[in-house]
Enzyme design. Structure first.
Site: not given
Length: 187
Positions: A61, A64-66
């Site tokens: 996560v 993928a997010e940051s």
């Protein structure tokens, strides 16, 4: 001319040997240290354990997010490593007892809040990662509409109506598979 050809062959041979060595001996460390690192390992371990979320999923996560940037900000007001919106952060902080003025960009605060929220979404969706990740990205309200439209308690990737969310779910699950393969077969 002959010297130039011999130099090219020599350097080409050296490059080929280096590539073979890197593939044989350096692929796994390269994958782990550069492409799929585990930054903030102590923090992730604490909150993944506390909230019963696979560490590999938390890293997936964050990646993928940051891209592991603790100062990341999205155009949709999502902040930090796990890209938590102000509205979600306020709600999560209240739920788990974090001071409402806590800095969402602090890696420990962000990972704690994001991991708790991810855990809640997994539980709310009977352990289904596609549905939980879609909820993390698009919001539970949108996912609820997709569930109702599909007539199911969970959704498939084909039920996701936002291309961005479908891409996010696919990317995160791909990262998750890679993290599990890299870090569960003996570090």
């Amino acid at each position: 001319m002959i010297v130039l050809v011999k130099k090219r062959r020599f350097f080409g041979t050296i490059l080929a040997i280096a590539l073979i060595i890197a593939i044989i001996y350096g692929y796994n460390p390269l994958m782990k240290n550069i492409l799929y690192p585990k930054p903030y390992e102590n923090i992730v371990e604490i909150y993944a354990t506390e909230y019963l979320v696979d560490e590999a999923l938390v890293y997936s996560v964050m990646k993928a997010e940051s891209g592991f940037n603790p100062n990341a900000k999205s155009g949709k007001s999502a902040n930090g490593l796990m890209q938590i919106t102000d509205e979600t952060a306020a709600w999560v902080f209240e739920q788990i007892g974090i001071d409402k003025n806590a800095d969402i960009f602090d890696p420990e605060i962000n990972i704690k809040a994001g991991t708790w929220y991810l855990s809640k979404l997994i539980k709310d969706n009977a352990g289904d990662l596609v549905t939980a990740l879609a909820s993390y990205n698009a919001g539970s309200g949108n996912v609820q509409k997709w569930k109702e439209a599909s007539g199911k308690q969970t959704i498939d990737r084909t039920d996701i109506e936002f291309a961005e969310t479908e891409n996010y779910v696919n990317k995160t699950l791909k990262y998750y598979d890679i993290y599990k393969k890299l870090y569960t077969t003996g570090e």
